[in-house]
Design an enzyme around this catalytic site. Sequence first.
Site, PDB file in Angstrom:
ATOM      1  N   LYS A   1       0.738  -1.273   0.170  1.00  0.00           N
ATOM      2  CA  LYS A   1       0.101   0.059  -0.043  1.00  0.00           C
ATOM      3  C   LYS A   1       0.872   1.138   0.021  1.00  0.00           C
ATOM      4  CE  LYS A   1      -3.333   2.826   2.516  1.00  0.00           C
ATOM      5  NZ  LYS A   1      -2.666   4.122   2.304  1.00  0.00           N
TER       6      LYS A   1
ATOM      7  N   GLY B   1       5.860   5.637   8.607  1.00  0.00           N
ATOM      8  CA  GLY B   1       4.948   6.777   8.861  1.00  0.00           C
ATOM      9  C   GLY B   1       4.757   7.340  10.028  1.00  0.00           C
ATOM     10  N   SER B   2       3.595   7.545  10.587  1.00  0.00           N
ATOM     11  CA  SER B   2       3.511   8.553  11.575  1.00  0.00           C
ATOM     12  C   SER B   2       3.450   7.864  12.985  1.00  0.00           C
ATOM     13  CB  SER B   2       2.189   9.137  11.767  1.00  0.00           C
ATOM     14  OG  SER B   2       0.866   8.565  11.811  1.00  0.00           O
TER      15      SER B   2
ATOM     16  N   GLU C   1       8.823   2.329  11.271  1.00  0.00           N
ATOM     17  CA  GLU C   1       9.839   3.429  11.277  1.00  0.00           C
ATOM     18  C   GLU C   1       9.154   4.554  11.097  1.00  0.00           C
ATOM     19  OE1 GLU C   1      11.535   6.404  10.663  1.00  0.00           O
ATOM     20  OE2 GLU C   1      11.645   6.028   8.545  1.00  0.00           O
ATOM     21  N   LEU C   2       9.063   5.433  12.125  1.00  0.00           N
ATOM     22  CA  LEU C   2       8.146   6.493  12.679  1.00  0.00           C
ATOM     23  C   LEU C   2       8.508   7.785  12.901  1.00  0.00           C
ATOM     24  CD1 LEU C   2       6.340   4.316  15.487  1.00  0.00           C
ATOM     25  CD2 LEU C   2       5.764   4.286  13.118  1.00  0.00           C
TER      26      LEU C   2
ATOM     27  N   CYS D   1      12.625  11.635   7.299  1.00  0.00           N
ATOM     28  CA  CYS D   1      12.643  11.301   8.652  1.00  0.00           C
ATOM     29  C   CYS D   1      13.944  11.842   9.338  1.00  0.00           C
ATOM     30  CB  CYS D   1      12.463   9.714   8.755  1.00  0.00           C
ATOM     31  SG  CYS D   1      10.980   9.103   8.164  1.00  0.00           S
TER      32      CYS D   1
ATOM     33  N   GLU E   1       7.902  16.073  15.349  1.00  0.00           N
ATOM     34  CA  GLU E   1       8.589  16.277  14.008  1.00  0.00           C
ATOM     35  C   GLU E   1       7.767  17.183  13.265  1.00  0.00           C
ATOM     36  OE1 GLU E   1       9.921  12.837  10.922  1.00  0.00           O
ATOM     37  OE2 GLU E   1       8.050  12.349  11.745  1.00  0.00           O
TER      38      GLU E   1
END
Length: 473
Positions: A174, A227-228, A247-248, A281, A375
């Site tokens: 996705k 993503g978040s 991975e945020l 990021c 962030e």
Amino acid sequence: MKQMLWINGEKIETERYRPLTNPFNGEKIADVAEASQSDVVRAIDAAAGAARVMASMDAHKRADILRKVAELIQEEREECARLIAEESSKPLKAARAEVDRTIMTYTFASEEARRIQGETIPMDAAPGGEGRVAYTVKEPLGVISAITPFNFPMNLVAHKVGPAIAAGNSVVLKPASQTPLSAYKIAEYFQKAGLPAGALNVVTGSGKNVGDVLTSDDRIKKVTFTGSPAVGKHIRENAGLKRVTLELGSNSALIVDEGTDLQKVMPRIVTGAFSNQGQVCISIQRIFVHEAVAEEFTALFIEEAGKLKVGNPLDEDTDVAAMISAGDVERAKSWIQEAVGNGAELVLGGESDQQVLKPTVLLNAHPSDKISCEEVFAPVVHINTFSKFEDAITRVNESQFGLQAGVYTNDLQKAFKAARDLHVGGVMINEIPTFRVDHMPYGGVKMSGTGREGIKYAVEEMTELKLVSFKLD
């Protein structure tokens, strides 16, 4: 252009499509399929069937497919770069760099496919283990669901799809809603390279219709997501016993010690702060500079940042273009205004033109300001001073995030202290935190996520270990 879903090696129509527009000029690029939950289940059906084929495929064949994908991307390098620039507003020269990294990532995946191996176990090292021979093998998990962000629409897809295919898994991908075309392009390359139908499926749509199904379906054996933190937490809470890599993001920091050659490092630091509009990021967001060089550093930083050209991402010399959405521009500007209201000094930028936010520099933002502790994911940096090196490390560690940090220092003891005491996934000595090459382990601690990417390390997380023991007597 009408972009359909890609399921079981075929383009699939859906009931609904949504317009995809260029973030810079608002022009329509395509109508993109919106998958229903039944479409996603169909994609998982295809992946589950292909998982058996992939698990039995020889390693050299998987390696050859991945190598061929890298070659196909190389042949259409410019077309791929322009596609990235159009749908994400990434400046063209940065988009070309991403395509080059994508080629390298699939090349690494091809190489890693050939060296997935186990080890022999000395069973007789323990009483009762005599007369036995044992070894381990690594087997694919099965179906991997991959959910990717907009900021690196080809290379972050490669970091999930590459190791999954290398390890003999199948994938349902996705991509981000704003950057789906790059992912569909990659699916075309895999088909041309000979990947079996169903081994890579691409579905686009809302998080509810697509993401939730990809998280909850029991046939999915691993979810890999970039993503978040909010979405990552939702995935973790709903994934059950599936493996999860998250991975945020971060609010990455850079420490600049006295004695640093500022003239030499400044172009590199400015690049780390404003590349891809700060939508990285590991973009530099917080800078801590020794008070002895702070005035010179700030002047040089503002001067260098002022040289950046803001404009159309398809112009060859553009450095900073549009952010991904108008909402993100307004959010960033509100955080800037909050910091200024709390005493920070705005010394560069802060204005926007439609979805283009100009490179922005703040001085002495308060640690509790959103611009400090969240962030920002925008071309915004704040500069602060320190007198003791230990204090700078403490301030870096005060963050809820911990992806990567950079340190410039000529003092070896300070360098080792930073390496030991910084609570992050990667410490870059005499380098910016934005540094990444695609075979290194990459991931964070705290709210920055769990697990590691980097092809070799992702393969480890996409395989499971089996022990085989023979009793010889």
